[in-house]
Design a protein around this motif. Structure first.
Motif, mmCIF file in Angstrom:
data_model
loop_
_atom_site.group_PDB
_atom_site.id
_atom_site.type_symbol
_atom_site.label_atom_id
_atom_site.label_comp_id
_atom_site.label_asym_id
_atom_site.label_seq_id
_atom_site.Cartn_x
_atom_site.Cartn_y
_atom_site.Cartn_z
ATOM 1 N N PHE A 1 91.322 85.771 31.614
ATOM 2 C CA PHE A 1 92.419 86.072 32.532
ATOM 3 C C PHE A 1 93.747 86.086 31.777
ATOM 4 C CE2 PHE A 1 89.388 83.682 35.375
ATOM 5 C CZ PHE A 1 88.947 84.803 36.070
ATOM 6 N N GLY A 2 94.726 86.766 32.344
ATOM 7 C CA GLY A 2 96.061 86.771 31.764
ATOM 8 C C GLY A 2 96.923 85.672 32.356
ATOM 9 N N THR A 3 98.108 85.510 31.803
ATOM 10 C CA THR A 3 99.092 84.576 32.341
ATOM 11 C C THR A 3 100.428 85.297 32.472
ATOM 12 O OG1 THR A 3 99.641 83.741 30.133
ATOM 13 C CG2 THR A 3 97.974 82.521 31.381
ATOM 14 N N TYR A 4 101.313 84.765 33.289
ATOM 15 C CA TYR A 4 102.621 85.385 33.488
ATOM 16 C C TYR A 4 103.643 84.311 33.826
ATOM 17 C CZ TYR A 4 101.598 84.837 38.481
ATOM 18 O OH TYR A 4 101.300 84.317 39.719
ATOM 19 N N LYS A 5 104.917 84.646 33.652
ATOM 20 C CA LYS A 5 105.998 83.706 33.938
ATOM 21 C C LYS A 5 106.427 83.828 35.390
ATOM 22 C CE LYS A 5 110.211 81.894 31.772
ATOM 23 N NZ LYS A 5 110.834 81.415 32.999
ATOM 24 N N LEU A 6 106.492 82.700 36.064
ATOM 25 C CA LEU A 6 106.962 82.674 37.439
ATOM 26 C C LEU A 6 108.480 82.845 37.492
ATOM 27 C CD1 LEU A 6 104.854 79.622 38.673
ATOM 28 C CD2 LEU A 6 104.493 82.005 39.315
ATOM 29 N N LYS A 7 108.970 83.308 38.630
ATOM 30 C CA LYS A 7 110.402 83.553 38.767
ATOM 31 C C LYS A 7 111.205 82.270 38.575
ATOM 32 C CE LYS A 7 113.844 85.648 41.841
ATOM 33 N NZ LYS A 7 114.066 86.341 43.132
ATOM 34 N N PHE A 8 110.818 81.217 39.281
ATOM 35 C CA PHE A 8 111.525 79.933 39.114
ATOM 36 C C PHE A 8 110.583 78.740 39.033
ATOM 37 C CE2 PHE A 8 111.825 81.296 43.585
ATOM 38 C CZ PHE A 8 111.076 80.321 44.205
ATOM 39 N N GLY A 9 109.296 78.980 39.089
ATOM 40 C CA GLY A 9 108.322 77.920 38.853
ATOM 41 C C GLY A 9 108.138 76.958 40.012
ATOM 42 N N HIS A 10 107.223 76.032 39.808
ATOM 43 C CA HIS A 10 106.950 74.954 40.761
ATOM 44 C C HIS A 10 107.246 73.631 40.070
ATOM 45 C CE1 HIS A 10 103.531 77.558 42.740
ATOM 46 N NE2 HIS A 10 104.731 78.083 42.924
ATOM 47 N N ARG A 11 108.192 72.891 40.584
ATOM 48 C CA ARG A 11 108.517 71.581 40.000
ATOM 49 C C ARG A 11 108.926 70.636 41.125
ATOM 50 N NH1 ARG A 11 110.402 75.656 36.878
ATOM 51 N NH2 ARG A 11 109.488 75.759 34.787
ATOM 52 N N GLY A 12 108.078 69.650 41.362
ATOM 53 C CA GLY A 12 108.336 68.705 42.446
ATOM 54 C C GLY A 12 107.083 67.905 42.725
ATOM 55 N N ILE A 13 107.114 67.101 43.768
ATOM 56 C CA ILE A 13 105.973 66.231 44.076
ATOM 57 C C ILE A 13 105.495 66.419 45.510
ATOM 58 C CG2 ILE A 13 106.598 64.513 42.342
ATOM 59 C CD1 ILE A 13 107.867 62.822 44.493
ATOM 60 N N ASN A 14 105.791 67.594 46.094
ATOM 61 C CA ASN A 14 105.388 67.818 47.490
ATOM 62 C C ASN A 14 104.850 69.232 47.697
ATOM 63 O OD1 ASN A 14 107.781 69.151 47.057
ATOM 64 N ND2 ASN A 14 108.749 68.531 48.978
ATOM 65 N N GLN A 15 104.165 69.774 46.688
ATOM 66 C CA GLN A 15 103.681 71.144 46.774
ATOM 67 C C GLN A 15 102.308 71.191 47.464
ATOM 68 O OE1 GLN A 15 105.379 73.848 45.534
ATOM 69 N NE2 GLN A 15 107.070 72.671 44.698
ATOM 70 N N PRO A 16 102.134 72.041 48.495
ATOM 71 C CA PRO A 16 100.837 72.104 49.194
ATOM 72 C C PRO A 16 99.852 73.020 48.473
ATOM 73 C CG PRO A 16 102.415 73.554 50.267
ATOM 74 C CD PRO A 16 103.165 72.877 49.130
ATOM 75 N N VAL A 17 98.665 72.497 48.208
ATOM 76 C CA VAL A 17 97.630 73.240 47.501
ATOM 77 C C VAL A 17 96.330 73.144 48.293
ATOM 78 C CG1 VAL A 17 96.139 73.183 45.452
ATOM 79 C CG2 VAL A 17 98.613 73.015 45.192
ATOM 80 N N ARG A 18 95.617 74.270 48.405
ATOM 81 C CA ARG A 18 94.331 74.274 49.101
ATOM 82 C C ARG A 18 93.186 74.174 48.100
ATOM 83 N NH1 ARG A 18 92.674 75.687 54.044
ATOM 84 N NH2 ARG A 18 94.643 76.730 54.551
ATOM 85 N N ASP A 19 92.282 73.217 48.358
ATOM 86 C CA ASP A 19 91.026 73.111 47.624
ATOM 87 C C ASP A 19 90.049 74.046 48.324
ATOM 88 O OD1 ASP A 19 88.516 72.455 46.632
ATOM 89 O OD2 ASP A 19 88.937 70.311 46.507
ATOM 90 N N HIS A 20 89.701 75.169 47.683
ATOM 91 C CA HIS A 20 88.889 76.177 48.349
ATOM 92 C C HIS A 20 87.483 75.684 48.660
ATOM 93 C CE1 HIS A 20 91.506 79.785 46.815
ATOM 94 N NE2 HIS A 20 92.210 78.820 47.382
ATOM 95 N N ALA A 21 86.984 74.711 47.915
ATOM 96 C CA ALA A 21 85.621 74.222 48.145
ATOM 97 C C ALA A 21 85.513 73.432 49.440
ATOM 98 C CB ALA A 21 85.166 73.366 46.974
ATOM 99 N N THR A 22 86.577 72.724 49.795
ATOM 100 C CA THR A 22 86.532 71.840 50.964
ATOM 101 C C THR A 22 87.459 72.289 52.096
ATOM 102 O OG1 THR A 22 88.291 70.409 50.111
ATOM 103 C CG2 THR A 22 86.025 69.899 49.443
ATOM 104 N N GLY A 23 88.416 73.154 51.780
ATOM 105 C CA GLY A 23 89.420 73.534 52.767
ATOM 106 C C GLY A 23 90.526 72.517 52.913
ATOM 107 N N ARG A 24 90.441 71.425 52.183
ATOM 108 C CA ARG A 24 91.433 70.357 52.270
ATOM 109 C C ARG A 24 92.746 70.799 51.648
ATOM 110 N NH1 ARG A 24 90.874 64.520 49.134
ATOM 111 N NH2 ARG A 24 92.868 63.624 49.820
ATOM 112 N N VAL A 25 93.860 70.417 52.264
ATOM 113 C CA VAL A 25 95.181 70.704 51.720
ATOM 114 C C VAL A 25 95.712 69.453 51.040
ATOM 115 C CG1 VAL A 25 97.555 71.367 52.231
ATOM 116 C CG2 VAL A 25 95.668 72.472 53.441
ATOM 117 N N LEU A 26 96.081 69.592 49.761
ATOM 118 C CA LEU A 26 96.584 68.470 48.974
ATOM 119 C C LEU A 26 98.096 68.578 48.845
ATOM 120 C CD1 LEU A 26 94.067 68.753 45.982
ATOM 121 C CD2 LEU A 26 93.723 67.579 48.168
ATOM 122 N N VAL A 27 98.789 67.471 49.022
ATOM 123 C CA VAL A 27 100.202 67.397 48.657
ATOM 124 C C VAL A 27 100.215 66.945 47.199
ATOM 125 C CG1 VAL A 27 102.420 66.313 49.105
ATOM 126 C CG2 VAL A 27 100.890 66.876 51.001
#
Length: 406
Positions: free
Chosen positions: A295-321
């Motif tokens: 796979f390739g990689t690319y630079k994000l416009k301003f990135g993700h930096r913090g401790i409250n980002q919501p992420v989905r675990d596709h295997a379980t459907g669980r949302v992680l902070v």
């Protein structure tokens, strides 16, 4: 007061008061949204060559916690001896130095309110030569970075700020002369020079080779808590050196820079996958695994930096902070199984804010990675179970290889 000015490469200037060291510093201006954990942020090697803008209004209220084995100051043993260790415990540092190029805050706390504090934030920044600026409208600055994207900047304090009649054009020219983060190869600047071992807590169950691309201190601690002895190794380590250690797994750490420059690490990852050694990667390690899978990689416009980002675990459907610190991402299709050199692979996690790929998993190899930070330094503990998933991979790998299962 020490006059200071923050200058962006687009010519925007923010005036304020200098704190920490006096002088000039340059880097990529990025914003971090965590309301706590500034010490962990400042000592995270992933922030190498970046000027961090804190969006939380007041910074410095918990001071600086040097802790055991560091210079704890007059209240805790001048050389970090037994008195300092007993009173203050383990340091809040994620490495042995502040790695940010500079620090930008709105309201600098006049004094810490923390019984564990061994110094103030300005005192520690001055000791380590880190330039900061306070009194900045960080809301306006963050909005500009969100609109225009992360950009190069400079903090000029004291005589470097030039006073009311300073030539802004000259300061902007100095900023624009700095290198971009795109194409930056920074692994060699943050990796350990020599390997070291972090022992397991209690009974040792597994051993892991952790490739230091800018590793944070809490990661080996999380492994140790699960009975894992960790060999933290330089980024120049070869697969032959890894196999000679007889480890049960390989860990690829977080780190700074553009993953497009990490060709040697991508080749090492391919060698590890070919050898069928269980593998777990975090942050930069996720990007390296992505490249190893094609796979390739690319630079994000301003990135993700913090401790409250919501992420989905596709295997379980669980949302992680979750805790994040990345300005680059993997370019992989979400919801598809892709054939790679090492079998099938798919996106395992994605960000609910913008759909960015936040993790990968191999279906025909014992390997997976995440873009965020399950070691929670700083941040929530929602994703700590991923270390247990790594343990399960190593247990399966040990059984498959004919070794006695833990």
């Amino acid at each position: 007061m020490t006059p200071a000015v923050l200058v962006l490469e687009d010519g925007t200037a923010f005036h304020g008061e200098g704190f920490g060291a006096t002088g000039t510093t340059f880097g990529e201006a990025v914003f971090a949204t965590g309301m706590t954990g500034y010490q962990e942020t400042l000592t995270d090697p992933s922030y190498r060559r970046q000027v961090v803008v804190a969006t939380a209004p007041q910074i410095g209220n918990t001071g600086w916690v040097a802790g055991r084995g560091a210079d704890a100051g007059s209240d805790g043993g001048a050389d970090g001896g037994s008195d300092g260790g007993a009173r203050y415990g383990v340091s809040d540092d994620e490495s042995d130095a502040i790695w940010v190029a500079g620090f930008v805050v709105r309201d600098l706390s006049p004094r810490p309110s923390n019984w564990r504090a061994t110094a103030t934030l300005p005192e520690e920044m001055a000791r380590q030569g880190i330039v900061g600026i306070a009194g900045v409208d960080t809301r306006a600055l963050t909005r500009r970075l969100r609109t225009s994207g992360s950009m190069r900047c400079g903090i000029f304090s004291g005589a470097a700020a030039g006073g009311p009649g300073a030539d802004l054009a000259d300061l902007v020219a100095q900023v624009r002369a700095q290198p971009s983060m795109a194409g930056a190869d920074l692994t060699g600047e943050v990796t350990t020079a020599d390997g070291y071992v972090v022992p397991a807590d209690g009974v040792e169950r597994f051993t892991v080779a952790a490739i230091d691309l800018g590793i944070k201190a809490n990661t080996p601690r999380m492994l140790a808590a699960r009975g894992i002895r960790t060999h933290v190794l330089p980024a120049t380590t070869t697969v032959e050196q890894i196999t000679a250690l007889g480890v049960d797994g390989v860990f690829l750490s977080n780190g700074p820079g553009d993953p497009a420059t990490a060709d040697a690490m991508v080749q090492l990852t391919k060698d590890v996958l070919a050898a069928r050694i269980p593998l777990f990667g975090i942050c930069f390690g996720n990007q390296v695994l992505g490249r190893a899978l094609g796979f390739g990689t690319y630079k994000l416009k301003f990135g993700h930096r913090g401790i409250n980002q919501p992420v989905r675990d596709h295997a379980t459907g669980r949302v992680l902070v979750s805790s994040h610190n990345h300005g680059f991402a993997v370019d992989a299709p979400i919801g598809e199984v892709v054939d790679t050199e090492f079998g099938r692979a798919q996106v395992a996690f994605s960000c609910l804010n913008d759909g960015v790929v936040e993790g990968l998993e191999c279906l025909d190899r014992q390997a997976f990675s995440v873009q965020f930070h399950p070691e929670a330094a700083a941040g929530p503990h929602d994703a700590a179970y991923l270390f247990d998933r790594f343990v399960d991979l190593m247990a399966t790998g040990r059984t498959a290889s004919g070794k006695v299962s833990a």
